[in-house]
Scaffold this motif. Structure first.
Motif, PDB file in Angstrom:
ATOM      1  N   GLY A   1      85.035 -38.692  65.826  1.00 15.99           N
ATOM      2  CA  GLY A   1      86.161 -39.496  65.350  1.00 15.99           C
ATOM      3  C   GLY A   1      86.542 -39.019  63.973  1.00 15.99           C
ATOM      4  N   TYR A   2      87.743 -39.422  63.551  1.00 15.04           N
ATOM      5  CA  TYR A   2      88.176 -39.025  62.215  1.00 15.04           C
ATOM      6  C   TYR A   2      87.438 -39.846  61.159  1.00 15.04           C
ATOM      7  CZ  TYR A   2      91.913 -36.289  64.300  1.00 15.04           C
ATOM      8  OH  TYR A   2      92.605 -35.358  65.010  1.00 15.04           O
ATOM      9  N   SER A   3      87.582 -39.425  59.926  1.00  9.98           N
ATOM     10  CA  SER A   3      86.964 -40.109  58.808  1.00  9.98           C
ATOM     11  C   SER A   3      87.394 -41.585  58.800  1.00  9.98           C
ATOM     12  CB  SER A   3      87.413 -39.404  57.524  1.00  9.98           C
ATOM     13  OG  SER A   3      86.801 -40.006  56.444  1.00  9.98           O
ATOM     14  N   GLY A   4      86.438 -42.469  58.629  1.00  8.31           N
ATOM     15  CA  GLY A   4      86.750 -43.893  58.552  1.00  8.31           C
ATOM     16  C   GLY A   4      86.756 -44.595  59.900  1.00  8.31           C
ATOM     17  N   ALA A   5      86.494 -43.858  60.975  1.00  3.21           N
ATOM     18  CA  ALA A   5      86.534 -44.459  62.316  1.00  3.21           C
ATOM     19  C   ALA A   5      85.385 -45.446  62.534  1.00  3.21           C
ATOM     20  CB  ALA A   5      86.483 -43.367  63.382  1.00  3.21           C
ATOM     21  N   GLY A   6      84.315 -45.301  61.736  1.00  2.00           N
ATOM     22  CA  GLY A   6      83.183 -46.222  61.872  1.00  2.00           C
ATOM     23  C   GLY A   6      81.938 -45.567  62.440  1.00  2.00           C
ATOM     24  N   LYS A   7      81.942 -44.233  62.531  1.00  2.22           N
ATOM     25  CA  LYS A   7      80.834 -43.508  63.159  1.00  2.22           C
ATOM     26  C   LYS A   7      79.515 -43.731  62.423  1.00  2.22           C
ATOM     27  CE  LYS A   7      82.774 -39.492  62.378  1.00  2.22           C
ATOM     28  NZ  LYS A   7      83.961 -39.872  61.595  1.00  2.22           N
ATOM     29  N   SER A   8      79.534 -43.491  61.101  1.00  2.00           N
ATOM     30  CA  SER A   8      78.288 -43.625  60.324  1.00  2.00           C
ATOM     31  C   SER A   8      77.777 -45.050  60.393  1.00  2.00           C
ATOM     32  CB  SER A   8      78.517 -43.276  58.854  1.00  2.00           C
ATOM     33  OG  SER A   8      78.796 -41.927  58.722  1.00  2.00           O
ATOM     34  N   THR A   9      78.666 -45.993  60.222  1.00  2.00           N
ATOM     35  CA  THR A   9      78.247 -47.397  60.232  1.00  2.00           C
ATOM     36  C   THR A   9      77.595 -47.731  61.572  1.00  2.00           C
ATOM     37  OG1 THR A   9      80.109 -47.883  58.776  1.00  2.00           O
ATOM     38  CG2 THR A   9      79.047 -49.764  59.832  1.00  2.00           C
ATOM     39  N   LEU A  10      78.204 -47.267  62.658  1.00  2.32           N
ATOM     40  CA  LEU A  10      77.644 -47.552  63.988  1.00  2.32           C
ATOM     41  C   LEU A  10      76.258 -46.930  64.133  1.00  2.32           C
ATOM     42  CD1 LEU A  10      78.087 -48.696  66.868  1.00  2.32           C
ATOM     43  CD2 LEU A  10      78.842 -46.408  67.524  1.00  2.32           C
TER      44      LEU A  10
ATOM     45  N   THR B   1      81.011 -56.021  59.908  1.00  2.00           N
ATOM     46  CA  THR B   1      82.119 -56.402  59.029  1.00  2.00           C
ATOM     47  C   THR B   1      81.635 -56.367  57.590  1.00  2.00           C
ATOM     48  OG1 THR B   1      82.936 -57.838  60.778  1.00  2.00           O
ATOM     49  CG2 THR B   1      83.829 -58.218  58.574  1.00  2.00           C
ATOM     50  N   PHE B   2      82.378 -55.673  56.739  1.00  2.00           N
ATOM     51  CA  PHE B   2      82.055 -55.656  55.308  1.00  2.00           C
ATOM     52  C   PHE B   2      83.039 -56.575  54.597  1.00  2.00           C
ATOM     53  CE2 PHE B   2      80.794 -51.305  56.653  1.00  2.00           C
ATOM     54  CZ  PHE B   2      79.439 -51.387  56.340  1.00  2.00           C
ATOM     55  N   LYS B   3      82.516 -57.303  53.609  1.00  2.00           N
ATOM     56  CA  LYS B   3      83.421 -58.122  52.788  1.00  2.00           C
ATOM     57  C   LYS B   3      83.848 -57.282  51.599  1.00  2.00           C
ATOM     58  CE  LYS B   3      83.147 -62.632  54.331  1.00  2.00           C
ATOM     59  NZ  LYS B   3      82.897 -62.202  55.666  1.00  2.00           N
TER      60      LYS B   3
ATOM     61  N   HIS C   1      86.609 -54.441  59.091  1.00  2.00           N
ATOM     62  CA  HIS C   1      85.932 -54.428  60.390  1.00  2.00           C
ATOM     63  C   HIS C   1      85.592 -52.979  60.732  1.00  2.00           C
ATOM     64  CE1 HIS C   1      86.815 -58.631  60.869  1.00  2.00           C
ATOM     65  NE2 HIS C   1      88.046 -58.382  60.481  1.00  2.00           N
ATOM     66  N   ALA C   2      84.468 -52.520  60.190  1.00  2.00           N
ATOM     67  CA  ALA C   2      84.093 -51.104  60.322  1.00  2.00           C
ATOM     68  C   ALA C   2      83.738 -50.742  61.755  1.00  2.00           C
ATOM     69  CB  ALA C   2      82.923 -50.783  59.393  1.00  2.00           C
ATOM     70  N   VAL C   3      83.070 -51.651  62.451  1.00  2.00           N
ATOM     71  CA  VAL C   3      82.722 -51.447  63.871  1.00  2.00           C
ATOM     72  C   VAL C   3      83.075 -52.723  64.621  1.00  2.00           C
ATOM     73  CG1 VAL C   3      80.834 -51.043  65.517  1.00  2.00           C
ATOM     74  CG2 VAL C   3      80.826 -49.850  63.318  1.00  2.00           C
TER      75      VAL C   3
HETATM   76  N1  LIG Z   1      79.073 -50.451  52.528  1.00  2.00           N
HETATM   77  C1  LIG Z   1      80.382 -50.574  52.798  1.00  2.00           C
HETATM   78  N2  LIG Z   1      81.133 -51.512  52.200  1.00  2.00           N
HETATM   79  C2  LIG Z   1      82.438 -51.673  52.477  1.00  2.00           C
HETATM   80  N3  LIG Z   1      83.115 -50.905  53.364  1.00  2.00           N
HETATM   81  C3  LIG Z   1      82.427 -49.938  53.992  1.00  2.00           C
HETATM   82  C4  LIG Z   1      81.033 -49.717  53.748  1.00  2.00           C
HETATM   83  N4  LIG Z   1      80.619 -48.680  54.528  1.00  2.00           N
HETATM   84  C5  LIG Z   1      81.696 -48.276  55.227  1.00  2.00           C
HETATM   85  N5  LIG Z   1      82.787 -49.033  54.915  1.00  2.00           N
HETATM   86  C6  LIG Z   1      84.130 -48.908  55.504  1.00  2.00           C
HETATM   87  O1  LIG Z   1      83.991 -48.979  56.918  1.00  2.00           O
HETATM   88  C7  LIG Z   1      84.869 -48.091  57.568  1.00  2.00           C
HETATM   89  C8  LIG Z   1      84.078 -47.131  58.452  1.00  2.00           C
HETATM   90  O2  LIG Z   1      83.307 -46.266  57.624  1.00  2.00           O
HETATM   91  P1  LIG Z   1      82.295 -45.165  58.205  1.00  2.00           P
HETATM   92  O3  LIG Z   1      81.683 -44.463  57.049  1.00  2.00           O
HETATM   93  O4  LIG Z   1      81.416 -45.818  59.189  1.00  2.00           O
HETATM   94  O5  LIG Z   1      83.291 -44.201  58.970  1.00  2.00           O
HETATM   95  P2  LIG Z   1      83.029 -42.731  59.491  1.00  2.00           P
HETATM   96  O6  LIG Z   1      83.757 -42.622  60.772  1.00  2.00           O
HETATM   97  O7  LIG Z   1      81.594 -42.438  59.496  1.00  2.00           O
HETATM   98  O8  LIG Z   1      83.776 -41.868  58.405  1.00  2.00           O
HETATM   99  P3  LIG Z   1      83.184 -40.712  57.452  1.00  2.00           P
HETATM  100  O9  LIG Z   1      82.955 -39.543  58.360  1.00  2.00           O
HETATM  101  O10 LIG Z   1      84.287 -40.492  56.460  1.00  2.00           O
HETATM  102  O11 LIG Z   1      81.943 -41.282  56.851  1.00  2.00           O
HETATM  103  C9  LIG Z   1      85.655 -47.396  56.465  1.00  2.00           C
HETATM  104  O12 LIG Z   1      86.864 -48.091  56.290  1.00  2.00           O
HETATM  105  C10 LIG Z   1      84.773 -47.556  55.258  1.00  2.00           C
HETATM  106  O13 LIG Z   1      85.522 -47.550  54.078  1.00  2.00           O
END
Ligand SMILES: Nc1ncnc2c1ncn2[C@@H]1O[C@H](COP(=O)(O)OP(=O)(O)OP(=O)(O)O)[C@@H](O)[C@H]1O
Length: 358
Positions: A39-48, A10-12, A20-22
């Motif tokens: 997943g599409y952009s913003g799905a949370g893949k990178s964060t996970l 969770t990012f604040k 709630h990114a993941v």
């Molecule tokens: N450091 C951060 N601070 C705040 N919000 C974040 C941060 N990193 C990611 N997010 C948010 O978390 C959500 C998931 O982002 P993430 O980059 O994991 O998605 P993704 O599926 O990898 O998309 P992309 O392919 O566009 O990177 C998005 O809404 C993004 O804006």
């Protein structure tokens, strides 16, 4: 090899808003897997995926890599564990002012290796990725595909057990993408390297992964072996990704947009048939005419090889009485063919596009 257990991040965003990114993701990656996360952009893949090497600390959950609880490690042990997890990125992240050789040697800077050992290692890595000739060049003198090869060599410098790839082919053209994917597959086989690939393209997953997880809104909505997911997708989003990767979407699009192709008579039924393995070669359609008096008119066909197994799709118009068509469909299903009736869906889409013939 990697076990993500009930991970949430969770990012604040500000005082009142949390992102709630993941959300509660559990995922197991076995040694030797090439695991796709799509997943599409913003799905949370990178964060996970960044939680695997703790570039991103989870808000909740546990990360186990090679039997180690990553969040319980002290800084020194975490640094050591991270060395066994290489990572490559969409934009390569090379150091522009250093040669290719120095870029690859960089992670070995503080290692216990002698100068000669470092030289041998870098030479071996450059040869492994097919860039021995470019040792003295600078990143700006290389193509995108070559830059990604350098990034791969650098990521392998510490002999990692895991390679994380964050949209590693998204900036590359299709041919270069294929050559990078082929290299990753070769490294997976030769070094028994476990690979986790984040991508928004199911095509990438189809080419090299043996397992895939589909993410939406921070959660994993579906996961499994490539064969299972491609042949028995449960969610609409997964189906959409697959249709794009198998060109079925394009086939449907052609059927809809060319009024001469789709001329359904009363009782005609438009079907999408999916075959796996043995049933692909069966002369089932001829059988429909002979046994059930149902004519099959093929509008589109496609066969893919997934994990050495043929997987086929046909768009087929079935003509006959409703009773005969029902029997024919049952016959197909009994022979291992998945049958979807898509007449209504296609006609609605055709109307939307203004191409409907009343
Ligand atoms: N450091 C951060 N601070 C705040 N919000 C974040 C941060 N990193 C990611 N997010 C948010 O978390 C959500 C998931 O982002 P993430 O980059 O994991 O998605 P993704 O599926 O990898 O998309 P992309 O392919 O566009 O990177 C998005 O809404 C993004 O804006």
């Amino acid at each position: 090899m990697i076990s993500l257990q009930d991970i949430s991040v969770t990012f604040k965003a500000d005082k009142n808003k949390a992102i709630h990114a993941v959300q509660h993701v559990s995922l197991d990656v076995d040694k030797g897997d090439v695991y796709g996360i799509v997943g599409y952009s913003g799905a949370g893949k990178s964060t996970l995926v960044r939680t695997i090497n703790l570039l991103q600390r989870p808000t909740e959950g546990k990360v186990i890599v090679s039997g180690k609880d990553m969040m319980a490690l002290n800084d020194k042990d975490l640094r050591e564990s991270r060395k066994k997890i290489g990572m490559i990125f969409q934009h390569f992240n090379l150091m522009r002012s250093r040669t290719i050789y120095d870029n690859v040697a960089f992670p070995l800077k503080n290692s216990s290796l002698s100068k000669k050992e470092i030289h041998d290692k870098v030479t071996e890595l450059l040869s492994l990725v097919g860039l021995s000739e470019k040792a003295k060049a600078y990143p700006s003198q290389l193509s995108g595909g070559q830059k990604q090869r350098v990034a791969i060599a650098r990521a392998l410098a510490n002999d990692p057990e895991v390679l994380l790839c964050d949209e590693a082919t998204s900036a590359l053209d299709p041919k270069t993408t294929s050559s990078i994917l082929a290299l990753l597959k070769e490294l997976n086989k030769r070094l028994n390297l476990t690979i986790v690939i984040i991508t928004h393209e199911m095509q990438v997953v189809k080419e090299i992964c043996n397992k895939v997880a589909v993410m939406e809104n921070g959660g994993v909505i579906e996961y499994g072996s490539i064969l299972d997911i491609f042949t028995k997708p449960q969610n609409q989003l997964t189906k959409d990704f697959i249709d794009t990767a198998t060109h079925v979407e394009h086939g449907i699009e052609t059927v809809i947009t060319h009024p001469t192709i789709l001329n359904l008579n009363e009782h005609d039924v438009l079907t999408k048939l999916s075959f796996v393995g043995g049933s692909t070669g069966e002369p089932l359609i001829a059988k429909l005419a002979n046994t059930f008096n149902v004519q099959g008119n093929i509008l589109f066909g496609n066969v893919e090889i997934l994990q050495d197994t043929p997987v086929g799709t046909l768009l087929l118009v079935l003509s006959g009485t409703p009773e005969a068509i029902a029997k024919a469909v049952r016959y197909l299903q009994d022979n291992g063919v998945t049958v979807e009736i898509i007449t209504d869906e296609i006609i609605a889409e055709k109307k939307n596009k203004g191409g409907a013939e009343e």
